[in-house]
Design a protein around this motif. Sequence first.
Motif, mmCIF file in Angstrom:
data_model
loop_
_atom_site.group_PDB
_atom_site.id
_atom_site.type_symbol
_atom_site.label_atom_id
_atom_site.label_comp_id
_atom_site.label_asym_id
_atom_site.label_seq_id
_atom_site.Cartn_x
_atom_site.Cartn_y
_atom_site.Cartn_z
ATOM 1 N N TRP A 1 34.763 4.310 7.738
ATOM 2 C CA TRP A 1 34.194 4.448 6.412
ATOM 3 C C TRP A 1 33.998 6.040 6.280
ATOM 4 O O TRP A 1 34.603 6.518 5.339
ATOM 5 C CB TRP A 1 32.839 4.120 6.523
ATOM 6 C CG TRP A 1 32.679 2.524 6.325
ATOM 7 C CD1 TRP A 1 32.833 1.474 7.359
ATOM 8 C CD2 TRP A 1 32.781 1.790 5.298
ATOM 9 N NE1 TRP A 1 32.726 0.351 6.942
ATOM 10 C CE2 TRP A 1 32.739 0.293 5.566
ATOM 11 C CE3 TRP A 1 32.619 1.866 3.758
ATOM 12 C CZ2 TRP A 1 32.844 -0.838 4.472
ATOM 13 C CZ3 TRP A 1 32.912 1.141 2.931
ATOM 14 C CH2 TRP A 1 32.636 -0.311 3.081
ATOM 15 N N LEU A 2 33.423 6.771 7.122
ATOM 16 C CA LEU A 2 33.138 8.130 6.852
ATOM 17 C C LEU A 2 34.386 8.948 7.117
ATOM 18 O O LEU A 2 34.130 10.210 6.870
ATOM 19 C CB LEU A 2 31.766 8.401 7.835
ATOM 20 C CG LEU A 2 30.795 7.789 7.420
ATOM 21 C CD1 LEU A 2 29.568 8.641 8.520
ATOM 22 C CD2 LEU A 2 30.264 8.304 5.961
ATOM 23 N N TRP B 1 37.276 5.642 1.296
ATOM 24 C CA TRP B 1 35.876 4.863 1.689
ATOM 25 C C TRP B 1 34.767 6.041 1.852
ATOM 26 O O TRP B 1 33.529 5.491 1.763
ATOM 27 C CB TRP B 1 35.883 4.136 2.752
ATOM 28 C CG TRP B 1 36.872 2.750 2.205
ATOM 29 C CD1 TRP B 1 38.065 2.651 2.502
ATOM 30 C CD2 TRP B 1 36.515 1.883 1.445
ATOM 31 N NE1 TRP B 1 38.412 1.350 2.106
ATOM 32 C CE2 TRP B 1 37.594 0.784 1.295
ATOM 33 C CE3 TRP B 1 35.595 1.449 0.508
ATOM 34 C CZ2 TRP B 1 37.815 -0.257 0.433
ATOM 35 C CZ3 TRP B 1 35.516 0.346 -0.267
ATOM 36 C CH2 TRP B 1 36.642 -0.523 -0.335
ATOM 37 N N ALA B 2 34.954 7.254 2.088
ATOM 38 C CA ALA B 2 33.959 8.098 2.493
ATOM 39 C C ALA B 2 32.933 8.306 1.474
ATOM 40 O O ALA B 2 31.629 8.473 1.712
ATOM 41 C CB ALA B 2 34.360 9.260 2.985
ATOM 42 N N LEU B 3 33.391 8.971 0.283
ATOM 43 C CA LEU B 3 32.625 8.930 -0.822
ATOM 44 C C LEU B 3 31.607 7.771 -1.432
ATOM 45 O O LEU B 3 30.511 7.881 -1.648
ATOM 46 C CB LEU B 3 33.100 9.167 -2.341
ATOM 47 C CG LEU B 3 32.597 9.921 -3.342
ATOM 48 C CD1 LEU B 3 31.576 10.982 -2.826
ATOM 49 C CD2 LEU B 3 33.508 10.392 -4.386
ATOM 50 N N ILE C 1 26.420 4.798 -1.627
ATOM 51 C CA ILE C 1 25.694 3.503 -1.026
ATOM 52 C C ILE C 1 24.306 3.917 -0.264
ATOM 53 O O ILE C 1 23.260 3.819 -0.542
ATOM 54 C CB ILE C 1 26.669 2.738 -0.151
ATOM 55 C CG1 ILE C 1 27.560 1.701 -0.832
ATOM 56 C CG2 ILE C 1 25.680 1.527 0.431
ATOM 57 C CD1 ILE C 1 28.527 1.198 -0.138
ATOM 58 N N THR C 2 24.617 5.015 0.654
ATOM 59 C CA THR C 2 23.411 5.486 1.246
ATOM 60 C C THR C 2 22.436 6.280 0.222
ATOM 61 O O THR C 2 21.142 6.131 0.357
ATOM 62 C CB THR C 2 24.003 6.555 2.357
ATOM 63 O OG1 THR C 2 24.933 6.180 3.267
ATOM 64 C CG2 THR C 2 22.649 7.309 3.204
ATOM 65 N N THR C 3 23.029 7.132 -0.671
ATOM 66 C CA THR C 3 22.047 7.757 -1.573
ATOM 67 C C THR C 3 21.408 6.776 -2.268
ATOM 68 O O THR C 3 20.106 6.894 -2.721
ATOM 69 C CB THR C 3 22.887 8.602 -2.588
ATOM 70 O OG1 THR C 3 23.506 9.606 -1.645
ATOM 71 C CG2 THR C 3 22.023 9.277 -3.421
ATOM 72 N N THR D 1 34.465 14.259 0.018
ATOM 73 C CA THR D 1 33.179 14.000 -0.161
ATOM 74 C C THR D 1 32.227 15.192 -0.709
ATOM 75 O O THR D 1 31.093 15.266 -0.867
ATOM 76 C CB THR D 1 32.335 13.367 0.673
ATOM 77 O OG1 THR D 1 32.148 13.918 1.994
ATOM 78 C CG2 THR D 1 32.927 11.890 1.219
ATOM 79 N N SER D 2 33.123 16.170 -0.781
ATOM 80 C CA SER D 2 32.391 17.500 -1.115
ATOM 81 C C SER D 2 32.044 17.618 -2.469
ATOM 82 O O SER D 2 32.941 17.226 -3.444
ATOM 83 C CB SER D 2 33.347 18.969 -0.635
ATOM 84 O OG SER D 2 32.853 19.897 -0.961
ATOM 85 N N VAL D 3 30.864 18.046 -2.773
ATOM 86 C CA VAL D 3 30.319 17.997 -3.981
ATOM 87 C C VAL D 3 29.904 19.766 -4.347
ATOM 88 O O VAL D 3 30.128 20.462 -3.490
ATOM 89 C CB VAL D 3 29.089 17.267 -4.234
ATOM 90 C CG1 VAL D 3 29.555 15.799 -4.227
ATOM 91 C CG2 VAL D 3 27.929 17.503 -3.080
#
Length: 291
Positions: A148-149, A154-156, A161-163, A243-245
């Motif tokens: 996943w990570l 699938w990382a994003l 989902i966690t958020t 996943t960088s924002v």
Amino acid sequence: MNKLFYKDSTWAIIFLFPHLILFLAFMLFPVIGSFVLSFASWDLIGELEWIGFGNYVELYNDEIFVEVFWNTVIFTAVSVPVGIFISLLLAVALNQKIGGIKFYRVAYFLPVISSMVAVAIIWQWIYNPEYGFLNFLLDLVGIDGPNWLSSQTWALPAVIITTIWKNLGFNMLIFLAGLQGISDSYYEAAELDGASVIQKFRHITVPLLSPTTFFITIMAIINSFQVFDTVYLMTGGGPGRATSVIVHYLYQNGFEYFRMGYASAMAYVLFFLVFILTIIQFLRQKRNSIY
């Protein structure tokens, strides 16, 4: 009268003065300072170099910024509506008169007050490809779970989902307060007309909750565009930039690359983006308001 007014004003100023000092020191001055810095180049040590709109021009041509911008948009576009929908359904369910309802309300709100560090550790274990609980469940139905990570794909979604899980209880609580403000007479009248559960939800609950939904939507959008801790703790923005924002990239430029001017420009681009989205939501709410 004037003497009493000036006496009350003096005491008001005395009591407000400490708060005013803190507001100026930690809010107003940093906001003004970051705006000034957005037109300069500064590495925290050397002298300020004024470059005008150079930081903003560089942002426009920065491919990494474009990538993290779209990551943020995708994150917001998925997490906000899904989170609001699930929290609304939970609020409706927890608004019923059933046994142990207080326990369920506390249980769903518990992640909101939990430390993000603890939440990140738990979800990193859940997503672990070798001994994680999620892949264990997938394996039971014959599905080979991903890494996943560490996956670009699938990382994003994993962070989203966690958020959603972390913020579910807060939105649920606000919806619950809105639901308890709706009079039972609306539902009783609908039942007399033969309305089904879905019809009551669609034609009574949803319209009367529109001010609450508007508030939650605005807050969720602002929080989604400012997400940082989940990304930083769970993936560090990786793999790559998957996943960088915006806020994560802003943090990197300011406190890892020591480009404070560039980071400040990024912060103001983010501010105006959120401001425009908020104005749009206000205009839509005003046009569609039933009040």
